[in-house]
Design a protein around this motif. Structure first.
Motif, short mmCIF file in Angstrom:
data_model
loop_
_atom_site.label_atom_id
_atom_site.label_comp_id
_atom_site.label_asym_id
_atom_site.label_seq_id
_atom_site.Cartn_x
_atom_site.Cartn_y
_atom_site.Cartn_z
N SER A 58 41.64 65.67 6.60
CA SER A 58 42.22 64.94 7.73
C SER A 58 41.60 65.39 9.04
CB SER A 58 43.73 65.14 7.76
OG SER A 58 44.33 64.66 6.58
N GLU A 59 41.38 66.69 9.19
CA GLU A 59 40.79 67.20 10.42
C GLU A 59 39.38 66.64 10.62
OE1 GLU A 59 40.11 69.34 13.95
OE2 GLU A 59 41.95 68.77 12.89
N ARG A 90 39.66 63.02 11.75
CA ARG A 90 40.15 62.87 13.12
C ARG A 90 39.15 63.35 14.16
NH1 ARG A 90 44.15 66.17 13.89
NH2 ARG A 90 44.36 67.07 11.80
N HIS A 124 38.67 59.16 19.52
CA HIS A 124 38.63 59.67 18.16
C HIS A 124 39.31 58.70 17.18
CE1 HIS A 124 37.76 63.45 20.30
NE2 HIS A 124 37.15 63.80 19.18
N LEU A 126 41.79 57.28 14.62
CA LEU A 126 43.23 57.46 14.51
C LEU A 126 43.63 57.45 13.03
CD1 LEU A 126 44.49 55.15 17.39
CD2 LEU A 126 44.30 57.64 17.40
N SER A 184 48.20 64.05 10.80
CA SER A 184 48.18 62.80 11.56
C SER A 184 47.69 62.97 12.99
CB SER A 184 49.58 62.19 11.57
OG SER A 184 50.05 61.99 10.25
N SER A 185 47.22 61.88 13.55
CA SER A 185 46.74 61.86 14.94
C SER A 185 47.90 61.81 15.91
CB SER A 185 45.85 60.64 15.17
OG SER A 185 44.70 60.67 14.38
#
Length: 330
Positions: A221-222, A225, A233, A235, A271-272
């Motif tokens: 996820s990182e 993002r 960036h 989302l 999550s963003s």
């Protein structure tokens, strides 16, 4: 960087694609991000990650009917795609405002995520709106009623179908995130140097990943993002759906709102943080107080919350944020 997959419509050799991506990512995000106009010369992208594991056969309520979670999610995705398509139609013309990818995980394999387009589009990752219009499995017709100027009349609604409900196997969410990362990398490489609105990824799941640890998911996820266009960036939004029970957590402002739920904390960390232009829509749709921060996740959400969540993440008719960015180019 994850391995890039050579798929249509990307024609650059893999080394050139990787080099182009690196050049694109070297360009910094501008001072006022998430302000780019969405138009034919500068489309944006949407990726839907759909949990199709065996647990999606659990029953829930949607449109006053008892259906499986898989059935409800399929209906909601199909409706969202239809609304996206309608936003692109100008008379007889279908304009290229978006590229759309569908990724399923669990439906075909316990180990690997897969692309969900079928028929003549089965070999494609992203579809533009004109291709989306040709990619339906079928068009269902439903009898319903509408009230026009005080009169109730019977009408027939047509609902295009792109995906069917599926609930099999385990939950390879890590594989889905890796595939989404690769697709976004390729999309960014093809739009290198353009001030385009960054891609949005919506991950819809009802359970815990079975192909990786929490640390694996956080790392994936990182990386996702951190991908960006000059306009901002990528989302990544995550929603955990559940039957009508449990306390729902919707767009929290900080981790303290999650209580002692470790899975909700994982989604939170994956999550963003939602950009400020989204805040008014989030507060209005979910009846929340105005806050300085909203994180793009929901835990223990019912189907009504999922519909609202999709309205935040995609430019449907009710989303004022994206309506502001839609430019009626000639």
């Amino acid at each position: 960087m994850s391995n890039l997959l050579p798929i249509n419509p990307f024609t650059l050799p893999l080394p050139a694609l990787q080099a182009t991506l690196q050049q694109a990512l070297q360009k910094p995000v501008k001072d006022r991000p998430y302000t780019a106009q969405i138009m034919r010369q500068n489309p944006t992208a949407f990726l839907f990650l759909i949990d199709q594991s065996g647990s999606m056969d659990e029953l829930t309520t949607y449109r006053d009917q008892t259906v499986s979670k898989a059935e409800a999610v399929a209906q909601i995705i199909n409706q969202t795609l239809f609304e996206l398509l309608l936003r692109c139609q100008k008379g007889d013309e279908i304009r290229h405002y978006y590229d759309v990818a569908l990724i399923g995980y669990g439906g075909q394999s316990s180990q690997q995520a897969n692309l969900l387009w079928s028929g003549t589009m089965a070999d494609k990752a992203f579809l533009n709106p004109a291709e989306l219009a040709q990619a339906t499995i079928r068009v269902d017709e439903f009898a319903t009623e509408r009230t026009i100027r005080g009169r109730t009349i019977a009408v027939t609604e047509k609902r295009p179908v792109w995906i069917e409900p599926v609930h099999r196997h385990r939950t390879p969410m890590k594989s889905a995130l890796l595939l989404a990362e690769s697709l976004v990398q390729q999309w960014l490489a093809t739009h290198a140097g353009k001030d385009v609105y960054p891609p949005t990824i919506l991950n819809i799941t009802d359970g815990v990943a079975t192909d990786g640890t929490d640390e694996d998911l956080l790392a994936c996820s990182e990386r996702v993002r951190q991908l960006h266009t000059p306009d901002g960036h990528v989302l990544l939004m995550n929603i955990h759906i559940a039957p009508e029970r449990g306390k729902a957590v919707l767009f929290p402002s900080n981790a303290s709102e999650l209580g002692n739920d470790p899975y909700a904390r994982l989604l939170y960390d994956m999550s963003s943080e939602m950009p400020p232009p989204y805040h008014t829509d989030i507060a209005s749709l979910f009846d929340l107080d105005q806050r300085p921060v909203y994180v793009g996740m929901c835990s223990n959400a019912n189907m009504d919350a999922l519909v609202k969540f999709m309205n935040i993440g995609t430019p449907t008719q009710s989303n004022q944020h994206f309506s502001h960015h839609m430019r009626p180019d000639p």
